[in-house]
Design an enzyme around this catalytic site. Structure first.
Site, PDB file in Angstrom:
ATOM      1  N   ASN A   1       0.865  -1.183   0.000  1.00 31.30           N
ATOM      2  CA  ASN A   1       0.000   0.000   0.000  1.00 31.30           C
ATOM      3  C   ASN A   1       0.898   1.228   0.000  1.00 31.30           C
ATOM      4  O   ASN A   1       1.420   1.630   1.039  1.00 31.30           O
ATOM      5  CB  ASN A   1      -0.899  -0.026   1.249  1.00 31.30           C
ATOM      6  CG  ASN A   1      -1.767   1.215   1.339  1.00 31.30           C
ATOM      7  OD1 ASN A   1      -1.870   1.981   0.376  1.00 31.30           O
ATOM      8  ND2 ASN A   1      -2.389   1.424   2.489  1.00 31.30           N
TER       9      ASN A   1
ATOM     10  N   LYS B   1       0.061   4.254  -0.513  1.00 33.34           N
ATOM     11  CA  LYS B   1      -0.608   5.481  -0.047  1.00 33.34           C
ATOM     12  C   LYS B   1      -0.314   6.615  -1.039  1.00 33.34           C
ATOM     13  O   LYS B   1      -0.234   6.349  -2.233  1.00 33.34           O
ATOM     14  CB  LYS B   1      -0.173   5.789   1.387  1.00 33.34           C
ATOM     15  CG  LYS B   1      -0.319   4.556   2.293  1.00 33.34           C
ATOM     16  CD  LYS B   1      -0.135   4.818   3.745  1.00 33.34           C
ATOM     17  CE  LYS B   1      -0.325   3.504   4.511  1.00 33.34           C
ATOM     18  NZ  LYS B   1      -0.309   3.674   5.950  1.00 33.34           N
TER      19      LYS B   1
ATOM     20  N   HIS C   1      -9.701   1.465   4.078  1.00 31.82           N
ATOM     21  CA  HIS C   1      -8.480   1.662   4.875  1.00 31.82           C
ATOM     22  C   HIS C   1      -8.774   2.663   5.992  1.00 31.82           C
ATOM     23  O   HIS C   1      -9.544   3.611   5.799  1.00 31.82           O
ATOM     24  CB  HIS C   1      -7.348   2.172   3.970  1.00 31.82           C
ATOM     25  CG  HIS C   1      -6.025   2.175   4.670  1.00 31.82           C
ATOM     26  ND1 HIS C   1      -5.660   3.165   5.547  1.00 31.82           N
ATOM     27  CD2 HIS C   1      -5.014   1.285   4.656  1.00 31.82           C
ATOM     28  CE1 HIS C   1      -4.461   2.885   6.041  1.00 31.82           C
ATOM     29  NE2 HIS C   1      -4.053   1.745   5.518  1.00 31.82           N
TER      30      HIS C   1
ATOM     31  N   GLU D   1      -7.169   5.051   7.139  1.00 32.88           N
ATOM     32  CA  GLU D   1      -6.884   6.461   6.819  1.00 32.88           C
ATOM     33  C   GLU D   1      -8.068   7.072   6.069  1.00 32.88           C
ATOM     34  O   GLU D   1      -8.405   8.242   6.252  1.00 32.88           O
ATOM     35  CB  GLU D   1      -5.579   6.573   6.016  1.00 32.88           C
ATOM     36  CG  GLU D   1      -4.376   6.367   6.930  1.00 32.88           C
ATOM     37  CD  GLU D   1      -3.140   5.845   6.242  1.00 32.88           C
ATOM     38  OE1 GLU D   1      -3.050   5.883   4.997  1.00 32.88           O
ATOM     39  OE2 GLU D   1      -2.227   5.378   6.963  1.00 32.88           O
TER      40      GLU D   1
ATOM     41  N   GLU E   1      -6.229  -4.637  10.205  1.00 33.59           N
ATOM     42  CA  GLU E   1      -5.245  -3.581  10.425  1.00 33.59           C
ATOM     43  C   GLU E   1      -5.616  -2.782  11.669  1.00 33.59           C
ATOM     44  O   GLU E   1      -6.379  -1.806  11.581  1.00 33.59           O
ATOM     45  CB  GLU E   1      -5.202  -2.639   9.215  1.00 33.59           C
ATOM     46  CG  GLU E   1      -4.732  -3.288   7.941  1.00 33.59           C
ATOM     47  CD  GLU E   1      -3.967  -2.310   7.072  1.00 33.59           C
ATOM     48  OE1 GLU E   1      -2.861  -2.658   6.650  1.00 33.59           O
ATOM     49  OE2 GLU E   1      -4.456  -1.200   6.834  1.00 33.59           O
TER      50      GLU E   1
ATOM     51  N   GLY F   1       1.634   2.605  10.782  1.00 29.10           N
ATOM     52  CA  GLY F   1       2.588   3.704  10.680  1.00 29.10           C
ATOM     53  C   GLY F   1       3.168   4.127  12.018  1.00 29.10           C
ATOM     54  O   GLY F   1       3.760   5.198  12.130  1.00 29.10           O
TER      55      GLY F   1
ATOM     56  N   SER G   1       2.652  -1.821  10.565  1.00 28.98           N
ATOM     57  CA  SER G   1       4.079  -1.819  10.917  1.00 28.98           C
ATOM     58  C   SER G   1       4.776  -3.152  10.630  1.00 28.98           C
ATOM     59  O   SER G   1       5.665  -3.556  11.381  1.00 28.98           O
ATOM     60  CB  SER G   1       4.279  -1.409  12.382  1.00 28.98           C
ATOM     61  OG  SER G   1       3.807  -0.084  12.583  1.00 28.98           O
TER      62      SER G   1
HETATM   63  P1  PGA Z   1       2.359   0.525   7.784  1.00 27.31           P
HETATM   64  O1  PGA Z   1       0.951   0.740   7.026  1.00 27.31           O
HETATM   65  O2  PGA Z   1       2.936  -0.776   7.285  1.00 27.31           O
HETATM   66  O3  PGA Z   1       3.190   1.707   7.385  1.00 27.31           O
HETATM   67  O4  PGA Z   1       2.061   0.487   9.246  1.00 27.31           O
HETATM   68  C1  PGA Z   1       0.091  -0.350   6.812  1.00 27.31           C
HETATM   69  C2  PGA Z   1      -1.139   0.139   6.092  1.00 27.31           C
HETATM   70  O5  PGA Z   1      -1.559   1.282   6.309  1.00 27.31           O
HETATM   71  O6  PGA Z   1      -1.733  -0.602   5.278  1.00 27.31           O
END
Ligand code: PGA
Length: 253
Positions: A11, A13, A98, A100, A170, A176, A215
């Site tokens: 991903n 983003k 997601h 976000e 998630e 993140g 992460s």
């Molecule tokens: P990350 O993000 O691996 O940077 O924690 C995962 C995601 O948002 O799908």
């Protein structure tokens, strides 16, 4: 039990211009070796790099997915993109829900209940993201939150189609933050999500692939992804670097 092919999804983003996306694919391919036979590799670039990622990986088993879509085929929806438009680019799938998007862009379960079937109807593989916040976990609400998201977001998906889905567990607190869920926490949540789908359709419960995201990086991938229950990873930060993503993908085998 049907055997479920693991998935490792990148991903990106809002990262990578077209030249950067091209450079990633060109560097990743030689690193992937026989990985592509064992693991379904999915790259999720921003809209602007979708066509290029599809072209660049056309002769390989790499699949390309978008990060969002609208549930309608077309209409007065400024700034939105439909499933048909993604299919036209030979995009294979789409990330939906997601955290976000839920937290920053007002994505609702009502919209997701329309997006998931729209994606399936168009022939796209949906990767539906679900997960609790830290406050919800600490308040003992993890299962209630997952139940609500899974039941609401998949309410309009027909039983026979549930098994085609991919779900990504998630936990919001792990995205993140550098703080990953423990393998036990991830496996427990994933088993719970699987049981919710199995309650509607037993075969789908056995077939649906459920990933962990939050992460995941080369240093923790083997440990976090070890439980049998986990069918792979949705990777954010560590997916931006071809070497790191290849290392995580290797741990998804
Ligand atoms: P990350 O993000 O691996 O940077 O924690 C995962 C995601 O948002 O799908």
């Amino acid at each position: 039990m049907p055997s479920r092919k693991p998935i490792c999804a990148a991903n990106w983003k809002m990262h990578k211009t077209r030249p950067e996306a091209a450079a990633f694919v060109d560097s990743f391919l030689p690193l992937s070796g026989d990985l592509l036979d064992a693991v379904e590799i999915v790259i999720c670039p921003p809209y602007t790099s979708l066509a290029l990622a599809v072209e660049r990986s056309a002769t390989t088993a790499i699949r390309v997915a978008a990060q969002n879509m609208h549930f309608e085929d077309g209409g007065a929806f400024t700034g939105e993109v439909s499933a048909r438009m993604l299919v036209e680019l030979d995009v294979h799938g789409v990330v939906l829900g997601h955290s976000e998007r839920r937290q920053m862009f007002g994505e609702t379960d009502e919209a997701l209940a329309r997006k998931v079937p729209a994606a399936l109807a168009a022939g796209l593989e949906p990767i539906l993201c679900v997960g609790e916040t830290l406050e919800q976990r600490e308040g003992g609400e993890t299962e209630a939150v997952l139940r609500h998201q899974v039941e609401a977001d998949l309410a309009e998906v027909r039983e026979g189609e549930l098994g085609q889905l991919v779900v990504a567990y998630e936990p919001v607190w792990a995205i993140g933050t550098g703080r990953n869920a423990s393998p036990e926490q991830a496996a427990e949540a994933i088993a719970f999500i699987r049981s919710l789908i199995a309650a509607r359709d037993e075969a789908a419960g056995a077939a649906v692939r459920i990933l962990y995201g939050g992460s995941v990086k080369p240093e923790n991938a083997a440990e976090v992804l070890a439980p049998e229950a986990i069918d792979g990873a949705l990777v954010g930060g560590a997916s931006l670097d071809p070497d790191e993503f290849a290392a995580v993908a290797a741990a998804c085998r």
